[in-house]
Write a protein that holds these residues in place. Structure first.
Motif, short mmCIF file in Angstrom:
data_model
loop_
_atom_site.label_atom_id
_atom_site.label_comp_id
_atom_site.label_asym_id
_atom_site.label_seq_id
_atom_site.Cartn_x
_atom_site.Cartn_y
_atom_site.Cartn_z
N THR A 149 17.77 7.07 -35.88
CA THR A 149 16.66 7.73 -36.58
C THR A 149 15.53 6.75 -36.85
O THR A 149 15.77 5.60 -37.23
CB THR A 149 17.14 8.32 -37.91
OG1 THR A 149 18.30 9.12 -37.69
CG2 THR A 149 16.05 9.17 -38.55
N TYR A 150 14.30 7.23 -36.65
CA TYR A 150 13.12 6.45 -37.01
C TYR A 150 12.31 7.25 -38.02
O TYR A 150 12.00 8.43 -37.81
CB TYR A 150 12.25 6.16 -35.79
CG TYR A 150 10.92 5.55 -36.17
CD1 TYR A 150 10.84 4.25 -36.66
CD2 TYR A 150 9.74 6.30 -36.07
CE1 TYR A 150 9.61 3.70 -37.03
CE2 TYR A 150 8.52 5.76 -36.44
CZ TYR A 150 8.46 4.45 -36.93
OH TYR A 150 7.25 3.91 -37.31
N SER A 209 8.69 7.05 -39.95
CA SER A 209 7.41 6.36 -39.93
C SER A 209 6.99 5.98 -41.35
O SER A 209 7.44 6.60 -42.33
CB SER A 209 6.33 7.25 -39.30
OG SER A 209 5.88 8.22 -40.24
N ARG A 247 9.30 11.82 -38.36
CA ARG A 247 10.67 11.32 -38.22
C ARG A 247 11.18 11.74 -36.84
O ARG A 247 11.03 12.89 -36.44
CB ARG A 247 11.57 11.91 -39.30
CG ARG A 247 11.00 11.74 -40.71
CD ARG A 247 11.83 12.44 -41.76
NE ARG A 247 11.20 12.34 -43.07
CZ ARG A 247 11.81 12.62 -44.23
NH1 ARG A 247 13.06 13.04 -44.23
NH2 ARG A 247 11.16 12.49 -45.37
N LEU A 248 11.78 10.79 -36.13
CA LEU A 248 12.34 11.04 -34.81
C LEU A 248 13.82 10.68 -34.82
O LEU A 248 14.22 9.68 -35.43
CB LEU A 248 11.61 10.21 -33.75
CG LEU A 248 10.09 10.41 -33.65
CD1 LEU A 248 9.50 9.43 -32.66
CD2 LEU A 248 9.76 11.85 -33.27
N GLN A 249 14.61 11.48 -34.10
CA GLN A 249 16.07 11.32 -34.20
C GLN A 249 16.72 11.70 -32.88
O GLN A 249 16.27 12.62 -32.19
CB GLN A 249 16.58 12.22 -35.32
CG GLN A 249 17.92 11.87 -35.90
CD GLN A 249 18.13 12.60 -37.22
OE1 GLN A 249 17.83 13.79 -37.35
NE2 GLN A 249 18.63 11.90 -38.22
N LEU A 268 17.87 15.91 -29.45
CA LEU A 268 16.61 15.29 -29.86
C LEU A 268 16.02 16.10 -31.01
O LEU A 268 15.90 17.32 -30.91
CB LEU A 268 15.63 15.26 -28.70
CG LEU A 268 16.08 14.45 -27.48
CD1 LEU A 268 15.08 14.61 -26.34
CD2 LEU A 268 16.24 12.98 -27.83
N ALA A 271 12.86 16.17 -34.06
CA ALA A 271 11.59 15.62 -34.51
C ALA A 271 11.09 16.43 -35.70
O ALA A 271 11.25 17.65 -35.73
CB ALA A 271 10.55 15.62 -33.40
#
Length: 334
Positions: A149-150, A152, A161-163, A184, A186
């Motif tokens: 997970t990212y 921002s 948020r990206l996962q 995926l 987002a």
């Protein structure tokens, strides 16, 4: 309101964590260990869709949480956390690891590896879920293990948020050469101050159709969602959510919900209503309400009731589904 206490640093990562009174131990100048957790006890009344009633007094996920942070220099902090569930009532002597996470925080945002909350759930599903137990139905999402997970940093109110998650296999020879689809996810949010808007997408990837020993992976279709949360006054908050779940047969189900929460001083009064509208079969309306009260610091009692109106898509009841739910509970965070 639903309580998911956090370690001081791990706001974004989303694991249920230590409470405000968690103990910090300074191991060295750059390293701190934290110990905390919570006890959750509930008395529930459930009416099944087949007309049968059931009552239960149970531990609803008491846990101990161990975490740690370390300053790596150059503006980067590393953190790790692990949860261990146990049964306060003593009718089970099992202690099991519920989840763990490793991450790094800096000016770039946050990267987390492990059992992070699904970011679709964080920004969409949870927008109208103030409940401890009487939660309304929500779309099915990617499981919350093996996540990368990212998060921002905040950019003048905007964040994203990206996962991603790979559907892990058991490693047996039967699975050799059988690939699972990567999930995926987002999500993005814009916080205007009194109003915050969010949108999210979860591809859901594939699931193992016949258990962990099987190599038969079945594709799932995506889910999409929108949410809005408005602070109407210092005490009153309103929220709304729309989410759509699709399946491989070309059918979809729409979930449209609203919620209100009012802080009366000693706690919160809250409620929500939702329409569940499948493209085939009957729609249904769900409602729930609750109240909580903080009897002492980090000690909360609550009561909730939900009319969940659960049916199958052809209008028939599922015998074991909970149709109506009443619960009284206590939460102690430490």
């Amino acid at each position: 309101m639903k309580h998911a206490p956090k370690l001081a640093l791990l706001v974004a990562a989303g694991m249920a964590s230590a409470g405000a009174q968690a103990a910090d131990f300074e191991v060295s100048e750059n390293t701190t260990l934290t110990l905390g957790g919570e006890v959750v006890l509930n008395y529930l009344y459930e009416k099944r869709t087949n007309g049968e009633n059931d009552t239960d007094f149970k531990d609803d996920g008491s846990k101990v949480v161990i975490g740690g942070t370390r300053d790596l220099g150059n503006g980067i902090t590393a953190f790790a956390e692990a949860e261990f569930e146990y049964n306060t009532l003593g009718n089970s002597d099992t202690v099991s690891r519920d989840g763990s996470i490793l991450g790094f925080v800096g000016d770039f945002g946050e990267v987390a590896i492990g059992a992070s909350d699904n970011v679709f759930e964080d920004l969409i599903s949870d927008a109208v879920d103030p409940f401890e137990n009487a939660s309304l139905d929500a779309v099915s999402l990617t499981d919350e293990d093996s996540m990368l997970t990212y998060y921002s940093p905040d950019m003048d109110g905007f964040s994203f948020r990206l996962q991603g998650r790979h559907n892990n296999r058991d490693g047996s020879d039967a699975n050799d050469g059988q690939d699972a689809e990567v999930s995926l996810i987002a999500a993005a949010e814009y916080d205007f101050g009194p109003v915050a808007l969010a949108a999210a997408y979860d591809s859901r990837g594939s699931i193992n159709a016949n258990g962990s020993d099987s190599s038969e992976f079945t594709s799932q279709d995506h889910v999409v969602g929108l949410a809005a949360v408005a602070q109407l006054s210092d005490r009153l908050e309103a929220s709304a959510r729309f989410a759509q779940e699709n399946d491989q047969a070309g059918n979809d189900t729409d979930y449209t919900a609203i919620a209100l929460s009012y802080n009366y001083g000693g706690g919160d009064l809250y409620g929500a209503a939702q329409s569940v509208d499948p493209s085939t079969g009957s729609s249904n309306t769900q409602t729930a309400a609750g109240v909580n009260y903080e009897i002492a610091e980090d000690v909360i009692i609550f009561a909730e009731y939900g009319d969940l109106d659960r049916k199958t898509t052809d209008g028939q009841f599922k015998d074991l589904d909970t149709d109506k739910l009443g619960v009284a509970g206590l939460i102690y965070e430490f």
